[in-house]
Design an enzyme around this catalytic site. Sequence first.
Site, short mmCIF file in Angstrom:
data_model
loop_
_atom_site.label_atom_id
_atom_site.label_comp_id
_atom_site.label_asym_id
_atom_site.label_seq_id
_atom_site.Cartn_x
_atom_site.Cartn_y
_atom_site.Cartn_z
CG ASP A 39 -5.37 2.93 -6.55
OD1 ASP A 39 -4.25 3.47 -6.60
OD2 ASP A 39 -5.61 1.93 -5.87
NE ARG A 56 -2.72 2.53 -4.26
CZ ARG A 56 -3.30 1.87 -3.27
NH1 ARG A 56 -2.66 1.69 -2.13
NH2 ARG A 56 -4.53 1.40 -3.41
#
Length: 205
Positions: free
Chosen positions: A126, A128
Amino acid sequence: MTINYVESSKLPTPWGMFAMHGFEDTKSAKEHLVLSMGDITDGAPLLVRVHSECLTGDALFSLRCDCGAQLQHALHRIAMEGRGAIFYLRQEGRGIGLLNKIRAYHLQDCGADTVEANEQLGFGADMRDYSILKPMIDHWHIDAIRLMTNNPRKLKAIQDLGVNVVERLSHQTGRNPHNAKYLSTKKGKLGHLLQEDNNTIDDAT
């Protein structure tokens, strides 16, 4: 990083009339959105969905993920309450971008799960960055939020920014035969708080 507010307009949707607010990240030149309904500056904890862009799920109706269903469910929940906001962040493919997402999908077609596919491409599971959220929240001086998410990592990242999250609301929806493995991987490897037998939107509707 500098996030600048640009302009607002009305946005009629099947769930009611929202206001659409545009923000620009001057460093990356990416454009982010906030969809709001009701008075979001009255000081009461605000119902919020922080939603990262998923072109395939949000706009192309892909069943490989639950993103489009989550976006629609958030619009529905906010409309039912008459007040809330969706922070729509341009972080396609958990931060790897659209073309790399297609590459990851190809690896998934060959048997990899969503985490393994990202790692085989040289990315983290991930990628982000939620720091872009804070100046958008500060624009309206929002003091506290009720966050719709199943992702404890997202919850912690937002709290670490200094955002006062007074409640986490389960936001499980959109399970289907095409995304069952994807959701199981999110639960098993990324720690998402999901029930395996969920087939429909939760009882908050």
